[in-house]
Design a protein around this motif. Sequence first.
Motif, mmCIF file in Angstrom:
data_model
loop_
_atom_site.group_PDB
_atom_site.id
_atom_site.type_symbol
_atom_site.label_atom_id
_atom_site.label_comp_id
_atom_site.label_asym_id
_atom_site.label_seq_id
_atom_site.Cartn_x
_atom_site.Cartn_y
_atom_site.Cartn_z
ATOM 1 N N LYS A 41 16.738 11.072 22.034
ATOM 2 C CA LYS A 41 17.504 11.631 20.799
ATOM 3 C C LYS A 41 19.217 11.895 21.227
ATOM 4 O O LYS A 41 20.165 11.490 20.623
ATOM 5 N N LYS A 42 18.903 12.373 21.910
ATOM 6 C CA LYS A 42 20.981 12.640 22.716
ATOM 7 C C LYS A 42 21.039 11.441 23.089
ATOM 8 O O LYS A 42 22.662 11.234 22.783
ATOM 9 N N PHE A 43 20.812 10.299 22.928
ATOM 10 C CA PHE A 43 21.764 9.188 23.466
ATOM 11 C C PHE A 43 21.198 8.005 21.724
ATOM 12 O O PHE A 43 22.689 6.668 22.185
ATOM 13 N N PHE A 44 21.138 8.646 20.633
ATOM 14 C CA PHE A 44 21.136 7.686 19.632
ATOM 15 C C PHE A 44 23.021 7.398 19.518
ATOM 16 O O PHE A 44 22.718 6.159 19.271
ATOM 17 N N GLU A 45 23.870 7.737 19.805
ATOM 18 C CA GLU A 45 25.129 7.714 19.272
ATOM 19 C C GLU A 45 25.929 6.711 19.724
ATOM 20 O O GLU A 45 26.726 5.831 20.373
ATOM 21 N N ILE A 46 25.034 6.684 21.814
ATOM 22 C CA ILE A 46 25.780 5.850 22.545
ATOM 23 C C ILE A 46 24.826 5.360 22.318
ATOM 24 O O ILE A 46 25.198 4.010 23.647
ATOM 25 N N GLU A 47 24.094 4.970 22.878
ATOM 26 C CA GLU A 47 22.798 3.687 22.790
ATOM 27 C C GLU A 47 23.467 2.331 21.932
ATOM 28 O O GLU A 47 22.768 2.376 20.518
ATOM 29 N N MET A 48 23.633 1.784 22.863
ATOM 30 C CA MET A 48 24.208 0.151 21.511
ATOM 31 C C MET A 48 22.831 -0.574 21.252
ATOM 32 O O MET A 48 21.586 -0.596 21.813
ATOM 33 N N LEU A 49 23.478 -1.530 20.375
ATOM 34 C CA LEU A 49 22.294 -2.253 19.551
ATOM 35 C C LEU A 49 22.718 -3.626 19.957
ATOM 36 O O LEU A 49 23.893 -3.788 19.216
ATOM 37 N N CYS A 50 21.902 -4.728 20.251
ATOM 38 C CA CYS A 50 22.860 -5.981 19.800
ATOM 39 C C CYS A 50 20.897 -7.692 19.236
ATOM 40 O O CYS A 50 19.931 -6.751 19.629
#
Length: 64
Positions: A41-50
Amino acid sequence: MYVNGKQIIIENIISLNDFLKKEGYDTQRVAVEKNGIIVPKKFFEIEMLCNTDKLEIVCFVGGG
């Protein structure tokens, strides 16, 4: 991009957090696996999707 086995087209790269909110998920009550790897969860903001990503999203529900 595939989400829980269904194809979804996204127009632009978007953060996992923004995608979850846009799709109506409660970000505090989900677990997400991206391309076979669990995303903390702590990476939800920085994990980018394509569009080449594959997500599995599991929602936690309470009950008794």
